[in-house]
Design an enzyme around this catalytic site. Structure first.
Site, mmCIF file in Angstrom:
data_model
loop_
_atom_site.group_PDB
_atom_site.id
_atom_site.type_symbol
_atom_site.label_atom_id
_atom_site.label_comp_id
_atom_site.label_asym_id
_atom_site.label_seq_id
_atom_site.Cartn_x
_atom_site.Cartn_y
_atom_site.Cartn_z
ATOM 1 N N LYS A 56 0.728 -1.244 -0.065
ATOM 2 C CA LYS A 56 0.004 0.067 -0.012
ATOM 3 C C LYS A 56 0.928 1.173 -0.050
ATOM 4 C CE LYS A 56 -3.561 2.408 2.794
ATOM 5 N NZ LYS A 56 -4.622 2.252 3.627
ATOM 6 N N LYS A 113 -1.824 -1.231 -4.139
ATOM 7 C CA LYS A 113 -3.040 -0.345 -3.817
ATOM 8 C C LYS A 113 -2.150 0.863 -3.960
ATOM 9 C CE LYS A 113 -6.014 1.744 -0.674
ATOM 10 N NZ LYS A 113 -6.388 1.776 0.625
HETATM 11 C C1 PBG Z 1 -7.522 3.070 5.796
HETATM 12 C C2 PBG Z 1 -7.934 2.912 4.205
HETATM 13 C C3 PBG Z 1 -7.580 3.993 3.257
HETATM 14 C C4 PBG Z 1 -8.043 3.632 1.913
HETATM 15 C C5 PBG Z 1 -8.288 2.283 2.222
HETATM 16 N N1 PBG Z 1 -8.372 1.755 3.686
HETATM 17 C C6 PBG Z 1 -7.156 5.408 3.648
HETATM 18 C C7 PBG Z 1 -5.920 5.694 3.583
HETATM 19 O O1 PBG Z 1 -4.804 4.923 3.830
HETATM 20 O O2 PBG Z 1 -5.632 6.899 3.757
HETATM 21 C C8 PBG Z 1 -8.064 4.298 0.713
HETATM 22 C C9 PBG Z 1 -9.121 3.784 -0.263
HETATM 23 C C10 PBG Z 1 -9.227 4.602 -1.381
HETATM 24 O O3 PBG Z 1 -8.756 5.682 -1.469
HETATM 25 O O4 PBG Z 1 -10.408 4.353 -2.074
HETATM 26 N N2 PBG Z 1 -6.247 2.916 6.026
#
Ligand code: PBG
Length: 337
Positions: free
Chosen positions: A205, A258
């Protein structure tokens, strides 16, 4: 001068005519290498403990926050469109330092999980396991001495995952990017008899600007600083492979890359190297920019939705988490009718 290749006056010079493969729709169908299907999708749903009716998210037209008790219409549509899974995100009644609603038995996600189980028992229920929507500072972990404390955060993440499993979640998705979170969650689940609960780890991520609309939707932007000390630095692909390898070793059932679109190379590399099921998250910003351009008439949104989702699958993803799941499922259905 005479070109050898393009001399059509001489017969049979041009033997390789790839246009033969594309001449008619039936032939194009036959030779299509990547096939998108509604069964590839997971549809994210936001549930908000403070609402009594659904509210559209301004930066994500077409996506709503729902009260946990009012999910029926949404779920009926998901089932009708043959999308096999939903991913639940919660907004709590109140945020605090330790994000306590995240692991409360009657928390918003726990309630929503029970609702989905009741209304649509055939759906696979995935949940996001993180603290950022629940903490008053908006970070994904616990703060000690001005820093995000890894191991203490992992304990809370394990509690969240167990509480989701107790409510009936099939898949828990740790997204906090804390080291060791998958191992701790696997152990916590197994210790309590949840050895059938899957872990879909947000392994690679990246710290991305494409989460902007989500943070508005989930009111989860960090109060100070940013997430760069825990989410990945976007130029790093080898480190992404290490993250995936470690999560696989810790017991992840599914790994994830992601965001998706700016990281298609990472998806491809992960597919080449690992045999685990691979998910890709087509995130909020990737959704909103296509929606916005579509609404302005600058792009043909329907065409582009399928083009983009196909690209993610062609790169190597088995599963696509996307806010376009319902729209894409409808388009795919039209194309076969
Ligand atoms: C929680 C989380 C996030 C997203 C999914 N789980 C936000 C982040 O990390 O700031 C983002 C999902 C999206 O942008 O569609 N940590």
């Amino acid at each position: 001068m005479k070109s050898e290749l393009y001399d059509v006056s001489e017969k049979f010079v041009l033997r390789q005519r790839l246009r033969r493969l594309r001449n008619r729709e039936s032939l194009r169908q036959l030779f299509r290498e990547t096939r998108l299907s509604s069964s590839d999708f997971i549809y994210p749903i936001f549930v908000d403990h403070r609402l009594s009716e659904a509210e559209e998210i301004p930066s994500m037209p077409g996506i709503y926050r729902h009260p946990p008790s009012r999910l029926k219409n949404e779920l009926d549509e998901v089932v009708r469109l043959q999308i096999p899974a939903v991913l639940l995100f919660g907004l709590p009644k109140r945020k605090d330092q330790l994000g306590s609603e995240a692991y409360a038995a009657d928390g918003v996600v726990q309630q929503a999980v029970r609702e989905v189980k009741k209304i649509a028992p055939q759906l696979a229920i995935a949940t996001d396991v993180c603290l950022c929507q629940y903490t008053d500072h908006g970070h994904c972990g616990v703060i000690r001495d001005g820093k995000i404390a890894n191991d203490e955060s992992v304990e809370l993440l394990s509690r969240i995952a167990v509480s989701h499993a107790e409510a009936g979640a099939d898949i828990v998705g740790p997204s906090a990017m804390m080291d060791g979170q998958v191992a701790a969650i696997r152990r916590a689940l197994d210790d309590r008899g949840f050895n059938e609960t899957l872990i879909m780890s947000y392994s690679a991520k990246f710290a991305s600007g494409f989460y902007g609309p989500f943070r508005e939707a989930a009111e989860s932007a960090p109060l100070w600083g940013d997430r760069r000390s825990y989410q990945m630095d976007s130029p790093n692909i080898r480190e992404a492979m290490r993250e995936i390898e470690i999560d696989a070793g810790e017991g992840a059932d599914v790994v994830m890359v992601k965001p998706a679109l700016s990281y298609l190379d990472v998806i491809r590399e992960a597919r080449t190297r690992f045999s685990l099921p691979l998910a890709a998250y087509n995130v909020s910003g990737e959704y909103s920019m296509i929606r916005a351009a579509g609404q302005k008439g600058w792009l043909d949104e329907e065409r582009i939705v399928l083009e983009v989702l196909t690209a993610i699958k062609r790169a190597g993803a088995d599963i696509i988490i996307t806010y376009f799941a319902k729209d894409a499922a409808k388009l795919l259905r039209q194309s076969v009718e």
